[in-house]
Design a protein around this motif. Structure first.
Motif, mmCIF file in Angstrom:
data_model
loop_
_atom_site.group_PDB
_atom_site.id
_atom_site.type_symbol
_atom_site.label_atom_id
_atom_site.label_comp_id
_atom_site.label_asym_id
_atom_site.label_seq_id
_atom_site.Cartn_x
_atom_site.Cartn_y
_atom_site.Cartn_z
ATOM 1 N N VAL A 1 0.971 -1.059 -0.042
ATOM 2 C CA VAL A 1 -0.111 0.090 -0.001
ATOM 3 C C VAL A 1 0.870 1.367 0.167
ATOM 4 N N GLU A 2 2.139 1.104 0.572
ATOM 5 C CA GLU A 2 2.921 2.561 0.602
ATOM 6 C C GLU A 2 3.243 2.789 -0.585
ATOM 7 N N LEU A 3 3.142 2.087 -1.849
ATOM 8 C CA LEU A 3 3.639 2.487 -3.162
ATOM 9 C C LEU A 3 2.280 3.143 -3.906
ATOM 10 N N SER A 4 1.281 3.221 -3.405
ATOM 11 C CA SER A 4 -0.052 3.611 -3.829
ATOM 12 C C SER A 4 0.092 5.084 -3.793
ATOM 13 N N TYR B 1 -2.058 7.415 -2.749
ATOM 14 C CA TYR B 1 -2.935 7.773 -1.392
ATOM 15 C C TYR B 1 -2.091 7.151 -0.321
ATOM 16 N N LYS B 2 -1.325 6.014 -0.352
ATOM 17 C CA LYS B 2 -0.859 5.454 0.812
ATOM 18 C C LYS B 2 -2.212 4.913 1.560
ATOM 19 N N TYR B 3 -3.267 4.475 1.010
ATOM 20 C CA TYR B 3 -4.306 4.067 1.742
ATOM 21 C C TYR B 3 -5.179 2.841 0.845
ATOM 22 N N GLN B 4 -5.545 1.968 1.577
ATOM 23 C CA GLN B 4 -6.586 0.999 1.229
ATOM 24 C C GLN B 4 -7.841 1.241 1.823
#
Length: 81
Positions: A27-30, A32-35
């Motif tokens: 998730v850190e690579l997304s 928004y850093k949010y799932q």
């Protein structure tokens, strides 16, 4: 920090060639850093449904047909996603 340290497998995170999905990337690579979570989605679905019902009731009471149509259309679009 070099680009390879932050993204060790050289995934493309954003853009038309993005290959980074929840199955392969943390998730850190997304962006928004949010799932998103299911309880949060259900809470907003309920809030938009309540808003839609209130707008329809008030719109019918005050006979504001165009406003009711637009609000109904907007709430349905938000609920669908």
């Amino acid at each position: 920090m070099a680009a390879n340290e932050a993204n060790p497998n050289n995934y493309v995170v954003y853009g038309p060639d993005a290959n980074c999905t929840l199955a392969v990337c943390p998730v850190e690579l997304s962006i928004y850093k949010y799932q998103p979570t299911l309880p949060g989605n259900i809470a907003f679905l309920i809030l938009f449904a309540i808003a839609m019902i209130v707008h329809v009731i008030l719109g019918l009471k005050w006979r504001t047909w165009f406003f009711v149509f637009c609000m109904l259309w907007g709430c349905v679009a938000e609920i669908i996603g």
